[in-house]
Motif scaffolding. Structure first.
Motif, short mmCIF file in Angstrom:
data_model
loop_
_atom_site.label_atom_id
_atom_site.label_comp_id
_atom_site.label_asym_id
_atom_site.label_seq_id
_atom_site.Cartn_x
_atom_site.Cartn_y
_atom_site.Cartn_z
N ALA A 2 -7.80 0.16 12.94
CA ALA A 2 -7.86 0.87 11.66
C ALA A 2 -8.72 2.12 11.78
O ALA A 2 -9.69 2.16 12.53
N ALA A 3 -8.36 3.14 11.01
CA ALA A 3 -9.15 4.36 10.90
C ALA A 3 -9.88 4.33 9.56
O ALA A 3 -9.31 3.96 8.55
N VAL A 4 -11.15 4.73 9.57
CA VAL A 4 -11.97 4.74 8.36
C VAL A 4 -12.23 6.19 7.98
O VAL A 4 -12.68 6.98 8.80
N ASN A 5 -11.94 6.52 6.70
CA ASN A 5 -12.10 7.90 6.23
C ASN A 5 -12.71 7.92 4.84
O ASN A 5 -12.42 7.03 4.03
N PRO A 6 -13.52 8.94 4.53
CA PRO A 6 -14.08 9.05 3.18
C PRO A 6 -13.03 9.54 2.18
O PRO A 6 -12.18 10.38 2.52
N TYR A 7 -13.08 9.02 0.96
CA TYR A 7 -12.19 9.43 -0.12
C TYR A 7 -13.06 9.80 -1.32
O TYR A 7 -13.79 8.96 -1.83
N LEU A 8 -12.99 11.06 -1.73
CA LEU A 8 -13.83 11.57 -2.81
C LEU A 8 -13.03 11.71 -4.09
O LEU A 8 -11.86 12.11 -4.05
N THR A 9 -13.66 11.42 -5.22
CA THR A 9 -12.98 11.50 -6.51
C THR A 9 -13.72 12.50 -7.39
O THR A 9 -14.95 12.52 -7.43
N PHE A 10 -12.94 13.32 -8.10
CA PHE A 10 -13.49 14.42 -8.90
C PHE A 10 -13.01 14.33 -10.34
O PHE A 10 -12.01 13.69 -10.64
#
Length: 145
Positions: A2-10
């Motif tokens: 698995a790849a782990v990535n940041p997800y930002l919410t605005f």
């Protein structure tokens, strides 16, 4: 693996933020979708005209990492406050791996969207774990070229 990535919410500023990030890190957006691009919900509801141009999903490659983000208007997200405006996104190599990770991490937490097929061609789910961390699990049925 698995790849782990940041997800930002605005709160309506996703496009401006990601244009800044792109100007600093370079590159292009492999994908940018708006709430107005979504098909109607099962009950026929569509987003409001004010929400149509907001970002449903955007991604930007930064080295081997994908920075992802979206706006959180109305019924599409919880009330946005600083501190709940991020998630950890896991991209898996199979549906089975997605189900395993989702089941393990969501145990004792709150599921916002169970693992299901989406209109954008992914098998996807979202939850908050029992420690209050927001997670997204994704398997791309039709990976981007």
């Amino acid at each position: 693996m698995a790849a782990v990535n940041p997800y930002l919410t605005f709160n309506g500023t996703c496009e401006a933020a990601f244009n800044l990030y792109k100007s600093v890190f370079g590159g292009e957006f492999p994908y940018i979708g708006r709430f107005g691009d979504m098909p109607p919900s099962e009950d026929g509801k569509r987003c409001t005209p004010a929400e149509a141009d907001l970002i449903m999903h955007v991604s930007l490659m930064i080295g081997d990492t994908v920075l992802m983000g979206s706006d959180a208007p109305g019924e599409y997200g919880e009330k946005l406050v600083i501190g709940n405006n991020y998630s950890v996104s896991i991209n898996t190599d199979s549906r089975e791996e997605a189900d395993r990770i989702f089941a393990g991490l969501s145990d004792g937490g709150t599921v916002m969207m169970p693992m299901e097929n989406t209109f954008w061609g992914a098998y996807f789910g979202m939850f908050t774990d029992k420690f209050g961390i927001h997670w997204m699990v994704n398997f791309d049925e039709k990976p981007e070229a």
